[in-house]
Design a protein around this motif. Structure first.
Motif: not given
Length: 294
Positions: A71-74, A78-81, A157-167, A236-241
């Motif tokens: 959550l902290i990493v995300l 995501s603040a990059l958006a 996941i961060i890359l996809a989130s930033v792409w979706q919300s930056a606009g 995944g993978p595992g519980q990493s995300t």
């Protein structure tokens, strides 16, 4: 005259009742269940000798620890958006030609749901079909299989989130830039002040309310992030995300543990309040400070 004052209150009554029952009532019900031993079905008896059993188990769960760390990493990623949104808004604001076109282009990803965004980026990051295959066909030896590696999947996941919300944040920033007096730009140009100093020392401080608003919206979106995680990695993978929302849904659906899922949901509410209340308080304080200065 008396009826004209009562009528608006009567009109709002159904909405208030629905809010009290569906929103406040649901929160209270979830908090209550978090102290019970509810499994597949709710149990309303509380064992007061072990009333915090679900929370004790939650804080010792490795999956929950991973969720909080992600959550902290995300949130930081995501603040990059907001950063990219401000940069795009500044570029569009300075270049008047094609403003409507570029604004539409950058806003278009917002019209796509997070499920579709996640599916699209899962395809882009597919090593046999997406970006890696394309770049290797051009002769570049690159490894772009982020989703298969636990230490890089969150970045995808961060890359996809930033792409979706930056606009979206670009639109908010652009509205803030439009509200700035044009004489400020003229005065700075006459004084020979570099453009970057105008933004850093004048424009950004003047847009602090816009930035706070963006921070509030971003924090709420990050805390409840679930769709994009399911679409891209399914945890995944595992519980990493794993993130708190995914952990909560997994406890409810996969483990069929309603009490445990309720405890995780309550902690999500606590996290939301910890982040949300200071930002709102800062906004109110800044607003009162501005009004007192007038």
């Amino acid at each position: 005259m008396r009826w004209s004052r009562i009528a608006p209150q009567l009109a709002l009554t159904p909405a208030l009742v629905i809010t009290a029952v569906a929103f406040v009532g649901s929160i209270g019900w979830t908090i209550y269940l978090s102290f019970t031993r509810s499994r597949r079905l709710p149990e309303y008896g509380i064992d007061w000798s072990e009333w915090g059993r679900q929370y004790d188990r939650l804080f010792r769960d490795t999956g929950w620890e991973i969720s909080l760390r992600n959550l902290i990493v995300l949130g930081l990623g995501s603040a990059l958006a907001i950063v990219f949104g401000f940069i795009l808004a500044a570029m569009i604001d300075k270049e008047k030609r094609g403003e409507s076109f570029f604004r539409t282009v950058f806003l278009y990803p917002l019209a796509v749901s997070l499920i579709v965004t996640g599916a699209a980026w899962r395809w882009i990051l597919n090593p046999t079909l997406g970006a890696q295959s394309f770049l290797r066909s051009l002769g570049w030896d690159v490894d772009f299989n982020w989703l298969a590696q636990g230490d890089t999947a969150m970045y995808a996941i961060i890359l996809a989130s930033v792409w979706q919300s930056a606009g979206f944040y670009m639109a908010l920033m652009l509205a803030g830039l439009k509200g700035i007096n044009t004489e400020i730009w003229s005065a700075a140009k006459l004084d020979g002040v570099p453009l970057w100093r105008v933004y850093v020392e004048i424009i950004i401080p003047m847009m602090k309310f816009t930035f706070i608003t963006c921070a509030i919206l971003l924090s709420l979106g990050v805390i409840k992030a679930y769709d994009v995680v399911v679409a891209m990695t399914n945890g995944g993978p595992g519980q990493s995300t794993w993130v708190p929302a995914y952990f909560t849904i997994n406890a409810l659906s996969a483990k069929s543990n309603l009490g445990y899922a309720s405890a995780a949901a309550v902690m999500m509410l606590v996290i939301t309040l910890v982040v949300f209340i200071p930002l709102v308080a800062l906004t109110v304080w800044q607003q009162r400070k501005r009004e007192a200065a007038r």
